[in-house]
Design a protein around this motif. Structure first.
Motif, PDB file in Angstrom:
ATOM      1  N   PHE A   1      24.119 -38.098  18.084  1.00  0.00           N
ATOM      2  CA  PHE A   1      24.096 -38.951  19.271  1.00  0.00           C
ATOM      3  C   PHE A   1      24.713 -38.258  20.489  1.00  0.00           C
ATOM      4  N   ALA A   2      25.760 -37.480  20.272  1.00  0.00           N
ATOM      5  CA  ALA A   2      26.375 -36.753  21.386  1.00  0.00           C
ATOM      6  C   ALA A   2      25.390 -35.745  21.969  1.00  0.00           C
ATOM      7  N   LEU A   3      24.702 -35.026  21.113  1.00  0.00           N
ATOM      8  CA  LEU A   3      23.730 -34.035  21.606  1.00  0.00           C
ATOM      9  C   LEU A   3      22.544 -34.704  22.286  1.00  0.00           C
ATOM     10  N   GLU A   4      22.090 -35.845  21.767  1.00  0.00           N
ATOM     11  CA  GLU A   4      21.015 -36.581  22.447  1.00  0.00           C
ATOM     12  C   GLU A   4      21.457 -36.987  23.857  1.00  0.00           C
ATOM     13  N   ALA A   5      22.692 -37.466  23.981  1.00  0.00           N
ATOM     14  CA  ALA A   5      23.201 -37.874  25.285  1.00  0.00           C
ATOM     15  C   ALA A   5      23.290 -36.680  26.234  1.00  0.00           C
ATOM     16  N   LEU A   6      23.755 -35.553  25.728  1.00  0.00           N
ATOM     17  CA  LEU A   6      23.885 -34.372  26.591  1.00  0.00           C
ATOM     18  C   LEU A   6      22.518 -33.803  26.953  1.00  0.00           C
ATOM     19  N   LEU A   7      21.567 -33.844  26.034  1.00  0.00           N
ATOM     20  CA  LEU A   7      20.216 -33.359  26.338  1.00  0.00           C
ATOM     21  C   LEU A   7      19.516 -34.268  27.339  1.00  0.00           C
ATOM     22  N   GLU A   8      19.732 -35.563  27.234  1.00  0.00           N
ATOM     23  CA  GLU A   8      19.107 -36.512  28.158  1.00  0.00           C
ATOM     24  C   GLU A   8      19.624 -36.304  29.579  1.00  0.00           C
ATOM     25  N   ARG A   9      20.822 -35.806  29.715  1.00  0.00           N
ATOM     26  CA  ARG A   9      21.465 -35.609  31.018  1.00  0.00           C
ATOM     27  C   ARG A   9      20.810 -34.489  31.823  1.00  0.00           C
ATOM     28  N   ARG A  10      20.094 -33.598  31.159  1.00  0.00           N
ATOM     29  CA  ARG A  10      19.478 -32.446  31.860  1.00  0.00           C
ATOM     30  C   ARG A  10      18.592 -32.877  32.977  1.00  0.00           C
TER      31      ARG A  10
ATOM     32  N   ALA B   1      29.579 -44.589  34.392  1.00  0.00           N
ATOM     33  CA  ALA B   1      29.902 -44.596  32.960  1.00  0.00           C
ATOM     34  C   ALA B   1      29.221 -43.438  32.228  1.00  0.00           C
ATOM     35  N   VAL B   2      28.036 -43.055  32.663  1.00  0.00           N
ATOM     36  CA  VAL B   2      27.341 -41.922  32.055  1.00  0.00           C
ATOM     37  C   VAL B   2      28.095 -40.633  32.359  1.00  0.00           C
ATOM     38  N   ALA B   3      28.509 -40.464  33.597  1.00  0.00           N
ATOM     39  CA  ALA B   3      29.275 -39.265  33.965  1.00  0.00           C
ATOM     40  C   ALA B   3      30.581 -39.187  33.165  1.00  0.00           C
ATOM     41  N   ARG B   4      31.267 -40.313  33.023  1.00  0.00           N
ATOM     42  CA  ARG B   4      32.511 -40.331  32.239  1.00  0.00           C
ATOM     43  C   ARG B   4      32.227 -40.030  30.768  1.00  0.00           C
ATOM     44  N   GLY B   5      31.141 -40.586  30.244  1.00  0.00           N
ATOM     45  CA  GLY B   5      30.784 -40.326  28.857  1.00  0.00           C
ATOM     46  C   GLY B   5      30.484 -38.861  28.610  1.00  0.00           C
ATOM     47  N   VAL B   6      29.740 -38.250  29.508  1.00  0.00           N
ATOM     48  CA  VAL B   6      29.419 -36.827  29.370  1.00  0.00           C
ATOM     49  C   VAL B   6      30.690 -35.988  29.433  1.00  0.00           C
ATOM     50  N   ARG B   7      31.566 -36.296  30.365  1.00  0.00           N
ATOM     51  CA  ARG B   7      32.839 -35.560  30.449  1.00  0.00           C
ATOM     52  C   ARG B   7      33.638 -35.705  29.158  1.00  0.00           C
ATOM     53  N   HIS B   8      33.693 -36.910  28.640  1.00  0.00           N
ATOM     54  CA  HIS B   8      34.429 -37.155  27.392  1.00  0.00           C
ATOM     55  C   HIS B   8      33.816 -36.358  26.242  1.00  0.00           C
ATOM     56  N   LEU B   9      32.499 -36.377  26.140  1.00  0.00           N
ATOM     57  CA  LEU B   9      31.842 -35.640  25.064  1.00  0.00           C
ATOM     58  C   LEU B   9      32.123 -34.144  25.162  1.00  0.00           C
TER      59      LEU B   9
ATOM     60  N   GLY C   1      28.622 -41.034  22.492  1.00  0.00           N
ATOM     61  CA  GLY C   1      27.316 -40.394  22.602  1.00  0.00           C
ATOM     62  C   GLY C   1      26.184 -41.398  22.557  1.00  0.00           C
ATOM     63  N   LEU C   2      26.283 -42.353  21.647  1.00  0.00           N
ATOM     64  CA  LEU C   2      25.240 -43.373  21.514  1.00  0.00           C
ATOM     65  C   LEU C   2      25.128 -44.214  22.784  1.00  0.00           C
ATOM     66  N   VAL C   3      26.244 -44.667  23.307  1.00  0.00           N
ATOM     67  CA  VAL C   3      26.223 -45.513  24.514  1.00  0.00           C
ATOM     68  C   VAL C   3      25.782 -44.714  25.735  1.00  0.00           C
ATOM     69  N   THR C   4      26.258 -43.492  25.870  1.00  0.00           N
ATOM     70  CA  THR C   4      25.875 -42.647  26.999  1.00  0.00           C
ATOM     71  C   THR C   4      24.383 -42.372  26.971  1.00  0.00           C
ATOM     72  N   TRP C   5      23.867 -42.088  25.809  1.00  0.00           N
ATOM     73  CA  TRP C   5      22.431 -41.843  25.646  1.00  0.00           C
ATOM     74  C   TRP C   5      21.640 -43.103  25.980  1.00  0.00           C
TER      75      TRP C   5
ATOM     76  N   ALA D   1      17.932 -46.239  29.407  1.00  0.00           N
ATOM     77  CA  ALA D   1      17.698 -47.537  30.058  1.00  0.00           C
ATOM     78  C   ALA D   1      17.606 -47.422  31.582  1.00  0.00           C
ATOM     79  N   GLY D   2      17.624 -46.194  32.097  1.00  0.00           N
ATOM     80  CA  GLY D   2      17.463 -45.995  33.531  1.00  0.00           C
ATOM     81  C   GLY D   2      18.748 -45.996  34.326  1.00  0.00           C
ATOM     82  N   ARG D   3      19.875 -45.909  33.666  1.00  0.00           N
ATOM     83  CA  ARG D   3      21.173 -45.915  34.352  1.00  0.00           C
ATOM     84  C   ARG D   3      21.780 -44.510  34.410  1.00  0.00           C
TER      85      ARG D   3
END
Length: 71
Positions: free
Chosen positions: A62-71, A19-27, A3-7, A12-14
């Motif tokens: 951190f997982a929820l921050e990453a998932l919210l940022e994905r919106r 890797a973000v898509a894989r992180g979201v799927r994993h979460l 979650g921390l790395v995905t977020w 950081a604009g990526r």
């Protein structure tokens, strides 16, 4: 830590990096039925090299921050 790395990658604009898509799927695949996430290795630092503690809310935060940022 996923979650921390995905977020961080998204902030950081990526956002479109694979890797973000894989992180979201994993979460999403590892979210517990109560909505929380578990990571036995997630800890926090209060005073580097002096004080460390385990905070069981960080994995979910951190997982929820990453998932919210994905919106």
């Amino acid at each position: 830590l996923t979650g921390l790395v995905t977020w961080a990658l998204q902030v950081a604009g990526r956002r479109d990096h694979e890797a973000v898509a894989r992180g979201v799927r994993h979460l999403l695949s590892n979210q517990r039925s109560d909505g929380s996430f578990r990571d036995a290795h997630c800890f926090s630092t209060m005073f580097p090299l002096r004080s460390y503690w385990l905070n069981d809310t960080y994995p979910t935060y951190f997982a929820l921050e990453a998932l919210l940022e994905r919106r």
